[in-house]
Motif scaffolding. Sequence first.
Motif, PDB file in Angstrom:
ATOM      1  N   LYS A   1       0.822  -1.212   0.000  1.00 28.35           N
ATOM      2  CA  LYS A   1       0.000   0.000   0.000  1.00 28.35           C
ATOM      3  C   LYS A   1       0.855   1.261   0.000  1.00 28.35           C
ATOM      4  O   LYS A   1       0.456   2.291  -0.558  1.00 28.35           O
ATOM      5  N   ALA A   2       2.028   1.175   0.598  1.00 30.15           N
ATOM      6  CA  ALA A   2       2.909   2.339   0.683  1.00 30.15           C
ATOM      7  C   ALA A   2       3.856   2.450  -0.507  1.00 30.15           C
ATOM      8  O   ALA A   2       4.511   3.478  -0.683  1.00 30.15           O
ATOM      9  N   ALA A   3       3.898   1.425  -1.331  1.00 29.66           N
ATOM     10  CA  ALA A   3       4.885   1.375  -2.414  1.00 29.66           C
ATOM     11  C   ALA A   3       4.494   2.258  -3.591  1.00 29.66           C
ATOM     12  O   ALA A   3       3.306   2.427  -3.899  1.00 29.66           O
ATOM     13  N   SER A   4       5.490   2.792  -4.250  1.00 31.66           N
ATOM     14  CA  SER A   4       5.281   3.474  -5.527  1.00 31.66           C
ATOM     15  C   SER A   4       5.250   2.419  -6.623  1.00 31.66           C
ATOM     16  O   SER A   4       6.087   1.508  -6.636  1.00 31.66           O
ATOM     17  N   VAL A   5       4.291   2.535  -7.513  1.00 31.02           N
ATOM     18  CA  VAL A   5       4.146   1.533  -8.570  1.00 31.02           C
ATOM     19  C   VAL A   5       5.241   1.724  -9.608  1.00 31.02           C
ATOM     20  O   VAL A   5       5.444   2.828 -10.125  1.00 31.02           O
ATOM     21  N   TRP A   6       5.960   0.654  -9.898  1.00 32.69           N
ATOM     22  CA  TRP A   6       7.038   0.726 -10.886  1.00 32.69           C
ATOM     23  C   TRP A   6       6.467   1.012 -12.267  1.00 32.69           C
ATOM     24  O   TRP A   6       5.392   0.533 -12.637  1.00 32.69           O
ATOM     25  N   ALA A   7       7.210   1.779 -13.046  1.00 29.36           N
ATOM     26  CA  ALA A   7       6.740   2.175 -14.370  1.00 29.36           C
ATOM     27  C   ALA A   7       6.954   1.093 -15.420  1.00 29.36           C
ATOM     28  O   ALA A   7       6.356   1.134 -16.493  1.00 29.36           O
ATOM     29  N   GLU A   8       7.803   0.130 -15.125  1.00 28.71           N
ATOM     30  CA  GLU A   8       8.095  -0.917 -16.098  1.00 28.71           C
ATOM     31  C   GLU A   8       8.606  -2.155 -15.377  1.00 28.71           C
ATOM     32  O   GLU A   8       8.871  -2.131 -14.176  1.00 28.71           O
ATOM     33  N   GLN A   9       8.725  -3.216 -16.144  1.00 24.07           N
ATOM     34  CA  GLN A   9       9.322  -4.428 -15.617  1.00 24.07           C
ATOM     35  C   GLN A   9      10.368  -4.910 -16.620  1.00 24.07           C
ATOM     36  O   GLN A   9      10.325  -4.540 -17.799  1.00 24.07           O
ATOM     37  N   PRO A  10      11.335  -5.726 -16.183  1.00 22.11           N
ATOM     38  CA  PRO A  10      12.382  -6.185 -17.109  1.00 22.11           C
ATOM     39  C   PRO A  10      11.795  -6.983 -18.269  1.00 22.11           C
ATOM     40  O   PRO A  10      10.780  -7.656 -18.131  1.00 22.11           O
TER      41      PRO A  10
END
Length: 630
Positions: A446-455
């Motif tokens: 819930k506190a995490a920033s959503v990553w913009a991409e994945q490998p």
Amino acid sequence: MFKFYPKIRNFIGLSLFLTSFSVFAGGEYVDGELIVKLKSDQVIKGSTKAFSGMANKLGLSLKGSWKSMNLHHYKATAGADVEALVKEIESDPAVEYAEPNYKFNKASLTSFSNEASLSEMQEAFSGGSSFTQTSARVDAEDAWAEMSSSGIDTVVAVIDTGLDMDHPSFTKLCAIWNNEAEINGTPGIDDDRNGYVDDFHGWNFVANSNSPEDDDGHGTHVSGIVLGSSIDILNLPSHSSEECKGTYQAKIKIMPLKFLDGNGSGATSNAIQAIYYAVNNGARILNNSWGGGSYSRALHEAVAYSYTRKSVFVAAAGNAGEDNDSTPMFPSSYDVPNVISVAATSSSDYKASFSNYGAFSVHLGSPGVAIYSTIPGAYYGTMSGTSMAAPFVAGLAAMISREQPNMYGYQIKDIINSESDSVSSLSNYTVTGKRLNFHDSMVSAKAASVWAEQPSYDISLSLYDREVASALASSGAGCGLVKQLYRGKGGGPGAGGSGGLSRFFMLFAIMIPAGLWIAMRRRKEDPTYRREHERYKVDSKVKLNINGREVEGSMASISMGGAGVNVEHLLDMGSVVTLKIQSPDGNGEIEVDGHIVWSDGEQSHGIRFASTADRVKSMLGRWIEVVSGA
């Protein structure tokens, strides 16, 4: 400075394993059935005309296709030798590969026990926790308080033996997925044009019908664990199933996809169909409490497809008590980045004696001994197996996805692995050495920033791709620096020994630093690239902390087979290492723990990371872009 090959950047994981296995891996397959992959330039307007001559010659009839992958499912004439057909088909220049239609089986260890009715269960657990499925300290009920009251419910595809569609825990909690387009459409018409007519709540791929009823019980039990991860499955409202618009209902929806028959056995072709159906119809989490020892490139491609659709692919590690590092279990052993391979633990956090394990291939533990859940006929009972361990992880992943609907499955996996509880009994049996923790994972997510991409991920560079594996096996070794094979009792494959490693050759390879997952793909059209792995010259300073002593060294080369580390001090197999990697611009540094897994005359060494270090991979990926200009 690193020397990069232009335009080639593919994620292939932190490490590679080479396991010797035959083309057919001794596995069972469906009599007279094959799966054929055609080369991309051999398909004409989506048809299989390029292969039709060979198919007609061999008497093959087309049963189905997955056009997006250029895969085709064929039926041979009665009595045909499938293995001989595979070899002949692969001689056709239009064919990329062919394989038998392998069989897989459910991953439960025991049949139902402690069977009870709803009222008996409610009485037994009255006054206690609302989370009734296990007494393991996974903090599930604490995590329920972290779930928001509003939001889009997450769909979990349970790819299994089906579901008791009338079980009260699913009907009264409104927990079964609805395909609204079909429910509100015209009977007998494929209203949503997904290729399935009247698929109101899922599909039965065994009978090819819209009734995924459970004729085994396994799928119903697994589904109850997924559901029970997020809600009390014994506290049922009084409303009827037609009143599912109330406030008391499940926040997770079960999409039952039946590919295992009443004996708990299923074909690769049906598993692939189920995976494609799941991700194409909105399932973010796929639970797979089944497996087998046969590698299927076609199934591998389907799992990789689920990765591109941001999903989480949870898989049971298996119940043979074996080391998956040396004896892989599929699909849990596929190295696709969204796969979470799950071992079973007891309520006291010991690894279950029956559970498969793998210090480098099984990610974490989850309760899997005497787990209470739903069974057909409005009953409840216990079962044991990694089949029961996996759906707890799937349920947690669904809860996270509900709170963070834009989060990649890869990031969800990273959070679950990172925020689980370390338990000493798993330290040598799983990648993380941890048992899942619902509450800590939810709070972190819930506190995490959503990553913009994945490998990115390329199957052709995967260890388990047959072409790559065959090329490595035929050479008898890996690439120059890290090529020798495990030398245990008996001196070779098939020998006995603990941990299973002595039965197989194994390649340990680590790619350090920013070239960690640069793909060294061979260019087949150019003879100069026929070597097993391309090697790149680097000039990078590294620092290693070896058993508490810091040593400076350098790397002279890096390849898909490994990295050469030269230091003045002698390194011993098993030495604990902390490697400090400096960014190309000199403004950043990462520390990665690991240990020495191979040495050659104490001049070149392979270093194996102690954990998946997904965040490290993400940072290194950004470094690659900076240095290469890609």
